[in-house]
Scaffold this active site. Structure first.
Site: not given
Length: 191
Positions: A15, A86, A88-89, A103, A105, A146
């Site tokens: 991507n 992958l 977590l921010i 993001n 998904h 997500d």
């Protein structure tokens, strides 16, 4: 003045590649930096191929310091794009870039999302659930995996004899087609 994006990726970066291709000759947007938590990620080679600077960091840098936030601010980043990233921010990054971290998904959220749901795990969950529809979700990032506000979804039908490889391929086609365009449209709103 060009809008500047930073892309975070943990792996191959297909991507990220499509985004770099999309904006390569743009007069309005540039990919300013590729960041990865994996020093062996192929995305770093892709960045090098496009002559885009890259930065590798570890858990300590990301969660215990403000080094990444400071780097993004120094580079005048307008939008942070996650492309197969992958982790977590952290709160510091969310606060520094409110509604400016997105993001992608590989499922139609809220289905098949959350911690540990990425890549083939998602596609296998779709097959196991017997879903007749699958797709992608582009969303804002918040403090949970997500769960951020949905920006865009694209769908395709899952045929009864589809394999994991087929639905993965169909999903990636949608990702590569839509993610760069959604980024471009989003940046137009940041004038």
């Amino acid at each position: 003045m060009k809008k500047r994006i930073a892309i975070f990726a943990s792996g191959s970066g297909s991507n990220a590649q499509k985004i770099m291709e999309h904006f390569k000759y743009s007069n309005e947007v540039e990919v300013a930096l590729i960041l990865s938590n994996n020093p062996d990620a192929y995305v770093l080679q892709r960045a090098d191929n496009f002559e885009i600077p890259s930065h590798v960091f570890d858990r300590h840098d990301f969660y215990q310091t403000t080094d990444i936030v400071e780097l993004l601010k120094k580079l005048d980043i307008n939008l942070v794009v996650l492309a197969g990233f992958l982790w977590l921010i952290p709160q510091s990054l969310l606060q520094a870039f409110p509604n400016k971290i997105i993001n992608i998904h590989p499922a139609l959220l809220p289905k098949h999302g959350g911690k540990g749901m990425y890549g083939d795990r998602v596609h296998q969950a779709v097959l196991n659930a017997g879903d007749i529809e699958h797709g992608i979700t582009i969303h804002f990032v918040n403090e949970n995996f997500d769960e951020g506000e949905v920006i865009y979804q694209a769908r395709f039908r899952v045929e009864p004899d589809d394999t994991l490889e087929i639905i993965k391929f169909n999903g990636q086609q949608l990702e590569h087609l839509h993610y760069p365009k959604v980024i471009e449209n989003l940046l137009k709103k940041y004038d």
